[in-house]
Scaffold this active site. Structure first.
Site, mmCIF file in Angstrom:
data_model
loop_
_atom_site.group_PDB
_atom_site.id
_atom_site.type_symbol
_atom_site.label_atom_id
_atom_site.label_comp_id
_atom_site.label_asym_id
_atom_site.label_seq_id
_atom_site.Cartn_x
_atom_site.Cartn_y
_atom_site.Cartn_z
ATOM 1 N N CYS A 232 0.879 -1.189 0.000
ATOM 2 C CA CYS A 232 0.000 0.000 0.000
ATOM 3 C C CYS A 232 0.907 1.227 0.000
ATOM 4 O O CYS A 232 0.893 2.035 0.919
ATOM 5 C CB CYS A 232 -0.919 0.016 1.219
ATOM 6 S SG CYS A 232 -1.832 -1.520 1.513
ATOM 7 N N ALA A 233 1.705 1.341 -1.055
ATOM 8 C CA ALA A 233 2.832 2.283 -1.055
ATOM 9 C C ALA A 233 2.408 3.745 -1.073
ATOM 10 O O ALA A 233 3.115 4.605 -0.556
ATOM 11 C CB ALA A 233 3.742 1.995 -2.247
ATOM 12 N N GLY A 236 4.768 6.902 -1.355
ATOM 13 C CA GLY A 236 6.055 6.255 -1.192
ATOM 14 C C GLY A 236 6.988 6.701 -0.090
ATOM 15 O O GLY A 236 8.175 6.423 -0.158
ATOM 16 N N GLY A 237 6.493 7.362 0.945
ATOM 17 C CA GLY A 237 7.372 7.779 2.035
ATOM 18 C C GLY A 237 8.153 6.628 2.639
ATOM 19 O O GLY A 237 9.368 6.702 2.828
ATOM 20 N N LYS A 238 7.453 5.532 2.920
ATOM 21 C CA LYS A 238 8.115 4.372 3.531
ATOM 22 C C LYS A 238 8.913 3.583 2.496
ATOM 23 O O LYS A 238 9.957 3.008 2.818
ATOM 24 C CB LYS A 238 7.072 3.491 4.231
ATOM 25 C CG LYS A 238 6.387 4.224 5.390
ATOM 26 C CD LYS A 238 5.339 3.364 6.065
ATOM 27 C CE LYS A 238 4.585 4.167 7.111
ATOM 28 N NZ LYS A 238 3.684 5.184 6.520
ATOM 29 N N ASP A 256 0.077 -0.092 -5.380
ATOM 30 C CA ASP A 256 -1.046 0.682 -4.860
ATOM 31 C C ASP A 256 -2.209 0.583 -5.834
ATOM 32 O O ASP A 256 -2.003 0.307 -7.023
ATOM 33 C CB ASP A 256 -0.660 2.157 -4.660
ATOM 34 C CG ASP A 256 -1.544 2.832 -3.612
ATOM 35 O OD1 ASP A 256 -1.164 2.824 -2.427
ATOM 36 O OD2 ASP A 256 -2.633 3.337 -3.969
ATOM 37 N N ASP A 283 -4.656 -3.434 -10.212
ATOM 38 C CA ASP A 283 -5.902 -3.255 -10.965
ATOM 39 C C ASP A 283 -6.705 -4.549 -11.061
ATOM 40 O O ASP A 283 -7.788 -4.591 -11.635
ATOM 41 C CB ASP A 283 -5.610 -2.703 -12.364
ATOM 42 C CG ASP A 283 -4.525 -3.496 -13.091
ATOM 43 O OD1 ASP A 283 -4.107 -4.554 -12.572
ATOM 44 O OD2 ASP A 283 -4.078 -3.051 -14.166
ATOM 45 N N ASP A 301 1.097 -1.283 4.926
ATOM 46 C CA ASP A 301 0.782 -0.021 5.599
ATOM 47 C C ASP A 301 -0.697 0.214 5.316
ATOM 48 O O ASP A 301 -1.067 0.931 4.398
ATOM 49 C CB ASP A 301 1.660 1.100 5.038
ATOM 50 C CG ASP A 301 1.463 2.415 5.774
ATOM 51 O OD1 ASP A 301 0.939 2.393 6.900
ATOM 52 O OD2 ASP A 301 1.819 3.470 5.213
ATOM 53 N N CYS A 354 -1.800 4.092 10.910
ATOM 54 C CA CYS A 354 -1.660 5.345 11.658
ATOM 55 C C CYS A 354 -2.938 5.588 12.464
ATOM 56 O O CYS A 354 -3.490 6.686 12.471
ATOM 57 C CB CYS A 354 -1.324 6.517 10.741
ATOM 58 S SG CYS A 354 -2.459 6.758 9.364
#
Length: 404
Positions: A232-233, A236-238, A256, A283, A301, A354
């Site tokens: 679940c990018a 892309g922070g992680k 994603d 998709d 995530d 989060c």
């Protein structure tokens, strides 16, 4: 502080879009800040911070102002007057502020401050859920912290520089930072500043990423040369943090359901000097099935309520609905069931959110481990991060290992 008419009008226009048209606060504020090129840093800060303030305290200010949604412009000016009065700002002689009952505002504030759902400005149902899941003492402290302004935290991109070098580079550009004990790559801004205009950002030396979020990639225990899937990018922070920990060696598959987010990740990866990431849009079930039993590490995530990051997204509490929470819990279990199949024997999986709600966190992990798909996994460790104890965003992460 003296109020300037054009700045106040911008705030009212922004609040109209956020409250009445359901627009996202961050996007609205981005638009507002482009209105007048003559605005200086102080003007821009006033517009952004005042808008966020009134969004954050919407319920409290509306109760004090005795107005109800949908808010017309007169209602919004009354809420603005409440904000200004409580900040100790003298109201100018404008028609919008005629007959503002200053003394009554302060009295009503004292009255409503005795009741948590008004004091912390949250919908009844969120208050009930938090109380039920965290208990009176913990929830009261947590939701209070979620109304504090969040610090700006940077993550050093170790592919390009070190934390110490970055600190010196930023200092030379007039931005003072300090390291955070226990967070390997994190620097906290001493004072808020627009870091995105710096050469250090343009050169990919850092990303803005909360300290709690930075714990997730470390938790995944990646090594150079591994095959890692970030399921679940998003933007892309992680993913980028994982790439730096892997020293650009090995392969990261960033997935994603939204192609637009992966396009942002592509731009960020180029700036960060990351070249071991492959982007895949989910998709259909085909991209997931192709990776069954292939990954050394899998990060989920998961989509969540976001109740751990209300400090950054204060408008989220007005957009959230109880039905969404029910749906998202189902989705969380579904992605755990499906994406866990990508982990190869002896590989590891991190499930992260989060959110601060156990029903989205440890309860989901427990349910997964009891299911058929989870029988081959064991819980190595988990970490619950609450904002009121850490000072950073509320987060949860669990490390699971697949048996050989």
């Amino acid at each position: 502080m003296r109020l300037h008419r054009n700045l106040c009008f911008s705030v009212i226009d922004g609040l109209t879009l956020i409250f009445n048209e359901g627009k996202y606060a961050d996007k609205v504020i981005q638009q507002l800040l482009k209105r007048d090129k003559r605005w200086g840093a102080r003007d821009r800060a006033f517009v952004a911070e005042t808008t966020y303030d009134i969004v954050r305290w919407k319920r409290l200010y509306a109760e004090i102002a005795e107005v109800k949604e949908p808010f017309n412009r007169d209602n919004l000016w009354r809420m603005f007057a409440v904000w200004a009065t409580l900040k100790g700002i003298k109201l100018p002689d404008w028609k919008y502020f005629e007959k503002t009952p200053t003394r009554k505002i302060k009295g009503r504030f004292d009255e409503f401050s005795k009741i948590r759902k008004f004091r912390e400005s949250i919908p009844d149902w969120i208050d009930n859920v938090g109380l039920e899941e965290l208990g009176e003492e913990k929830w009261t402290k947590e939701i209070a912290m979620q109304n504090e302004q969040a610090d700006v935290i940077l993550r050093t991109n170790t592919l390009k520089t070190t934390k110490e070098k970055l600190q010196n580079i930023l200092f030379d550009q007039g931005i003072e930072t300090e390291p955070i004990k226990g967070y390997n790559s994190a620097l906290k801004l001493v004072e808020r500043a627009n870091v995105f205009v710096t050469d250090a950002f343009k050169n990919g030396f850092f990303e803005v990423q909360d300290a709690s979020s930075q714990l997730v990639a470390d938790f995944l225990d990646v090594k150079p040369g591994m095959k890692v899937v970030d399921t679940c990018a998003g933007a892309g922070g992680k993913t980028l943090h994982i790439a730096s920990l892997m020293e650009n060696k090995g392969q990261i598959v960033a997935m994603d359901i939204y192609e637009s987010k992966l396009k942002k990740l592509k731009v960020r990866a180029r700036r960060n000097g990351v070249h071991n990431v492959e982007l895949k849009v989910i998709d259909s079930t085909k991209p997931i099935k192709k990776l069954y039993n292939k990954a050394d590490r899998v990060l989920i995530d998961a989509p969540c309520s976001g109740l751990g990051v209300l400090r950054r997204n204060p408008d989220a509490k007005w957009k959230l609905e109880p039905e969404f929470l029910d749906r998202i819990r189902e989705t969380q279990q579904e992605v755990l069931q499906q994406y866990s199949k990508m982990v190869k024997p002896n590989g590891k999986l991190v499930y992260a959110t989060c959110s601060v709600l156990p029903s989205e966190n440890q309860n989901q992990v427990e349910a997964f481990l009891k299911s058929e798909a989870g029988t081959n996994f064991s819980l190595v460790k988990d970490k619950k991060v609450l904002a009121h104890t850490s000072g950073f965003d509320g987060f949860y992460m669990a490390l699971l290992e697949r048996k050989g």
